[in-house]
Design a protein around this motif. Structure first.
Motif, PDB file in Angstrom:
ATOM      1  N   VAL A 144      -5.248   7.467   1.496  1.00  0.00           N
ATOM      2  CA  VAL A 144      -4.904   6.478   2.525  1.00  0.00           C
ATOM      3  C   VAL A 144      -3.399   6.232   2.482  1.00  0.00           C
ATOM      4  N   CYS A 156      -1.743  -0.943  -3.499  1.00  0.00           N
ATOM      5  CA  CYS A 156      -2.573   0.127  -4.073  1.00  0.00           C
ATOM      6  C   CYS A 156      -3.822   0.312  -3.220  1.00  0.00           C
ATOM      7  N   LEU A 157      -4.090   1.543  -2.830  1.00  0.00           N
ATOM      8  CA  LEU A 157      -5.266   1.836  -2.014  1.00  0.00           C
ATOM      9  C   LEU A 157      -5.978   3.052  -2.586  1.00  0.00           C
ATOM     10  N   GLU A 158      -7.164   3.349  -2.030  1.00  0.00           N
ATOM     11  CA  GLU A 158      -7.869   4.536  -2.506  1.00  0.00           C
ATOM     12  C   GLU A 158      -7.077   5.792  -2.136  1.00  0.00           C
ATOM     13  N   PRO A 159      -7.293   6.889  -2.863  1.00  0.00           N
ATOM     14  CA  PRO A 159      -6.537   8.120  -2.622  1.00  0.00           C
ATOM     15  C   PRO A 159      -6.689   8.593  -1.176  1.00  0.00           C
TER      16      PRO A 159
END
Length: 269
Positions: free
Chosen positions: A225, A220-223
């Protein structure tokens, strides 16, 4: 150049040249007890053949299988017929998967039986790399099991070209590299505890294969990326990483993985 043909690299001192991505084949043989976020259907022979052909076209020459992957080895034998020289095959010993359950056997006798069976199933004279499929007790397996000594014998006999451990601990990875050719470790954006194994490999000329490089699809990463790119930027920045195993059966995912890895590796070099 969004393929891997000119990016093959040596796997430690084994003499094997491998692509920076390898194709994992658990999904060709087993759909029970696997930890993926989405369900999947085991591909039929035609789809499996197309996937292997695509992998080869994209410059992948490393294929990862195991007796614990259901009937993956039996399927790969006929699927790779006539192409043996195009592939570096990795298989395993130690874990058996029967009736939905895993069991483990690290004795010398079972190790030899397992490798001979894999040679028959894969329809080949030699397996390039055999890894011990750890149950988590890495040190006990390597010290007490008889498995590593037997793999060293099989290497001297010419039945395998190299051996190592697919383990779960730093201590196991380090011991595996001291006495063997290669370690398969978990290293991704979520889990970097085994990094000391990578550092040891880099300074001792040993091979490293990565499992769960994309965190089995859970990262899970920031939007905005791209998780695949972010994963590859982390792993290929480490000089020890020879190849990362990706287990997709989706041709679009595979193509995206390869073009992303190729571009990241070229930027880093």
């Amino acid at each position: 150049m969004n393929n891997l043909h000119d990016l093959h690299r040596p796997l430690g001192s084994t003499g094997l040249l491998v692509s920076p991505l390898g194709l994992g084949t658990v999904k060709l043989g087993r759909d029970q007890g696997v930890k993926y976020p989405n369900g999947f259907t085991i591909p039929d022979d035609s789809a499996a053949r197309q996937l292997l052909n695509l992998a080869r076209e994209l410059g992948i020459n490393l294929i990862d299988t195991a007796p614990a992957y259901g009937n993956s080895e039996e399927r790969l034998g006929p699927l790779l017929r006539g192409q043996r020289q195009d592939w570096v095959i990795v298989s395993k010993v130690g874990e058996e998967f029967e009736n939905g359950q895993s069991r483990f056997d690290f004795t010398a006798k079972h190790t030899r039986f397992s490798v001979e069976r894999s040679l028959k199933r894969l329809q080949t004279e030699v397996i390039d790399l055999v890894l011990v499929h750890s149950d988590g007790n890495d040190l006990a397996i390597l010290r007490d099991g008889g498995v590593y000594q037997t793999l060293a014998e099989l290497k001297r006999e010419g039945k395998i070209r190299g051996f190592g451990l697919s383990g779960k601990t730093v201590e196991g990875g380090l011991l595996a590299l001291e006495q063997g050719d290669c370690a398969m470790v978990t290293y991704n954006l979520n889990e970097q505890q085994e990094r000391p194994v990578l550092d040891y490999a880099a300074s001792h000329g040993k091979g490293i294969l990565l499992k769960k490089a994309l965190a089995s699809g859970h990262v899970c990463l920031e939007p905005g990326v791209d998780p695949v790119r972010a994963s590859f930027e982390l792993i290929f920045a480490h000089p020890a990483v020879t190849s990362a195993i990706v287990g997709t059966i989706n041709p679009l995912h595979l193509t995206h993985n390869v073009s992303t890895a190729a571009s990241v590796i070229r930027e880093l070099s």
